[in-house]
Design an enzyme around this catalytic site. Structure first.
Site, PDB file in Angstrom:
ATOM      1  N   GLY A  27      -3.748  32.720 -27.730  1.00  0.00           N
ATOM      2  CA  GLY A  27      -4.416  33.913 -28.266  1.00  0.00           C
ATOM      3  C   GLY A  27      -5.919  33.801 -28.059  1.00  0.00           C
ATOM      4  N   LEU A  28      -6.596  34.887 -28.356  1.00  0.00           N
ATOM      5  CA  LEU A  28      -8.047  34.941 -28.167  1.00  0.00           C
ATOM      6  C   LEU A  28      -8.760  33.910 -29.054  1.00  0.00           C
ATOM      7  CD1 LEU A  28      -8.630  38.817 -28.287  1.00  0.00           C
ATOM      8  CD2 LEU A  28      -8.624  37.366 -26.246  1.00  0.00           C
ATOM      9  N   SER A  29      -9.975  33.581 -28.690  1.00  0.00           N
ATOM     10  CA  SER A  29     -10.803  32.732 -29.542  1.00  0.00           C
ATOM     11  C   SER A  29     -11.000  33.453 -30.874  1.00  0.00           C
ATOM     12  CB  SER A  29     -12.157  32.503 -28.861  1.00  0.00           C
ATOM     13  OG  SER A  29     -13.002  31.766 -29.706  1.00  0.00           O
ATOM     14  N   GLY A  30     -10.774  32.743 -31.955  1.00  0.00           N
ATOM     15  CA  GLY A  30     -10.931  33.339 -33.285  1.00  0.00           C
ATOM     16  C   GLY A  30      -9.695  34.048 -33.798  1.00  0.00           C
ATOM     17  N   ALA A  31      -8.616  34.040 -33.014  1.00  0.00           N
ATOM     18  CA  ALA A  31      -7.393  34.734 -33.444  1.00  0.00           C
ATOM     19  C   ALA A  31      -6.717  34.012 -34.617  1.00  0.00           C
ATOM     20  CB  ALA A  31      -6.420  34.872 -32.278  1.00  0.00           C
ATOM     21  N   GLY A  32      -6.901  32.698 -34.699  1.00  0.00           N
ATOM     22  CA  GLY A  32      -6.313  31.948 -35.824  1.00  0.00           C
ATOM     23  C   GLY A  32      -5.445  30.764 -35.420  1.00  0.00           C
ATOM     24  N   LYS A  33      -5.502  30.365 -34.150  1.00  0.00           N
ATOM     25  CA  LYS A  33      -4.640  29.295 -33.647  1.00  0.00           C
ATOM     26  C   LYS A  33      -4.886  27.984 -34.401  1.00  0.00           C
ATOM     27  CE  LYS A  33      -6.356  29.781 -29.477  1.00  0.00           C
ATOM     28  NZ  LYS A  33      -7.328  30.852 -29.806  1.00  0.00           N
ATOM     29  N   SER A  73      -5.239  29.547 -23.514  1.00  0.00           N
ATOM     30  CA  SER A  73      -4.256  29.661 -22.416  1.00  0.00           C
ATOM     31  C   SER A  73      -4.031  31.120 -21.994  1.00  0.00           C
ATOM     32  CB  SER A  73      -2.930  28.980 -22.775  1.00  0.00           C
ATOM     33  OG  SER A  73      -2.497  29.221 -24.088  1.00  0.00           O
TER      34      SER A  73
HETATM   35  P1  ADP Z   1      -8.854  30.048 -32.963  1.00  0.00           P
HETATM   36  O1  ADP Z   1      -8.386  28.639 -33.147  1.00  0.00           O
HETATM   37  O2  ADP Z   1      -7.745  30.973 -32.522  1.00  0.00           O
HETATM   38  O3  ADP Z   1     -10.080  30.168 -32.115  1.00  0.00           O
HETATM   39  P2  ADP Z   1      -9.665  29.849 -35.737  1.00  0.00           P
HETATM   40  O4  ADP Z   1      -8.400  29.329 -36.385  1.00  0.00           O
HETATM   41  O5  ADP Z   1     -10.752  28.870 -35.436  1.00  0.00           O
HETATM   42  O6  ADP Z   1      -9.248  30.645 -34.410  1.00  0.00           O
HETATM   43  O7  ADP Z   1     -10.272  31.024 -36.638  1.00  0.00           O
HETATM   44  C1  ADP Z   1      -9.490  32.079 -37.158  1.00  0.00           C
HETATM   45  C2  ADP Z   1     -10.161  32.705 -38.389  1.00  0.00           C
HETATM   46  O8  ADP Z   1      -9.320  33.771 -38.887  1.00  0.00           O
HETATM   47  C3  ADP Z   1     -10.338  31.727 -39.546  1.00  0.00           C
HETATM   48  O9  ADP Z   1     -11.587  31.966 -40.151  1.00  0.00           O
HETATM   49  C4  ADP Z   1      -9.153  32.100 -40.491  1.00  0.00           C
HETATM   50  O10 ADP Z   1      -9.442  31.782 -41.830  1.00  0.00           O
HETATM   51  C5  ADP Z   1      -9.029  33.610 -40.281  1.00  0.00           C
HETATM   52  N1  ADP Z   1      -7.704  34.168 -40.591  1.00  0.00           N
HETATM   53  C6  ADP Z   1      -7.462  35.259 -41.374  1.00  0.00           C
HETATM   54  N2  ADP Z   1      -6.140  35.528 -41.480  1.00  0.00           N
HETATM   55  C7  ADP Z   1      -5.507  34.593 -40.738  1.00  0.00           C
HETATM   56  C8  ADP Z   1      -4.121  34.328 -40.461  1.00  0.00           C
HETATM   57  N3  ADP Z   1      -3.114  35.086 -40.916  1.00  0.00           N
HETATM   58  N4  ADP Z   1      -3.846  33.263 -39.654  1.00  0.00           N
HETATM   59  C9  ADP Z   1      -4.835  32.495 -39.148  1.00  0.00           C
HETATM   60  N5  ADP Z   1      -6.155  32.684 -39.379  1.00  0.00           N
HETATM   61  C10 ADP Z   1      -6.505  33.735 -40.177  1.00  0.00           C
END
Ligand code: ADP
Length: 191
Positions: free
Chosen positions: A14-20, A88
């Site tokens: 998923g996109l950067s910041g998506a929640g991975k 990815s």
């Molecule tokens: P990634 O690893 O995809 O770049 P991050 O996990 O670092 O993303 O950041 C995702 C952000 O979204 C966090 O601040 C997290 O608290 C927030 N968030 C809100 N709802 C959700 C959810 N259902 N699942 C995952 N993250 C979430």
């Protein structure tokens, strides 16, 4: 305790910041507390060691995924549950890794670009918009949406616990774990 564990790679794209990373951390803590042996391969950490020096060109991104896929395969065949969180963005290489590993769950961590950009967890979208970072996924580089993911987490519509539970349910359904679902604690629903 877990008697005999089956290996599987859980691949979060998923996109950067998506929640991975957030979901991986949740699952890591939860599954470990239930006695499972887990390894985490996080995109940012991998790029500091295993893939140090690789760029964000298509070729290097694919090489990065191949390396992560190789390590995930070794771990999976040794009955570890592997949590991979890496953007990815390209479908073909995700498919390649999936076929090679076999025991593989593709998770599409889906949040709209606007939401990811608003979260801007690492301040990278701001830099990409300012032209300080080139080839940034979602801004000036492609993200190919998974066509048939095993699990989809819509992180702008559900809590972290709900997203994590989708994956735990799939693991159970496919017979990899007997894991217990997380209670949907309100305090972790929106961060
Ligand atoms: P990634 O690893 O995809 O770049 P991050 O996990 O670092 O993303 O950041 C995702 C952000 O979204 C966090 O601040 C997290 O608290 C927030 N968030 C809100 N709802 C959700 C959810 N259902 N699942 C995952 N993250 C979430």
């Amino acid at each position: 305790m877990v008697e005999k564990q089956r290996g599987v790679t859980i691949w979060l794209t998923g996109l950067s910041g998506a929640g991975k990373t957030t979901i991986c951390q949740f699952l890591n803590t939860e599954l470990r507390s239930q006695g499972y042996q887990i390894e985490v391969l996080d995109g940012d950490v991998v790029r500091q060691n295993l893939s140090k020096g690789l760029t964000f060109s298509k070729e290097d991104r694919d090489e990065n995924i191949r390396r992560i896929g190789f390590v995930a395969q070794l771990l999976t065949r040794n009955n570890i549950i592997v949590l991979v969180s890496v953007i990815s963005p390209y479908r073909a290489i995700r498919e390649e890794v999936k076929e090679r590993i076999g025991d593989f769950i593709e998770v599409y961590v889906n949040a709209p670009l606007e939401v990811c950009e608003q979260r801007d967890v690492k301040g990278l979208y701001k830099k990409a918009r300012a032209g300080e970072i080139k080839n940034f996924t979602g801004i000036d580089d492609l993200y190919e949406i998974p066509l048939e993911p095993d699990v989809e987490c819509k992180t702008n519509q559900e809590s972290i616990a709900q997203s994590s539970n989708r994956i735990l349910s799939k693991l159970k359904e496919l017979g990899y774990t007997n894991s217990i679902l997380l209670p949907e604690v309100e305090s972790c629903s929106r961060i």
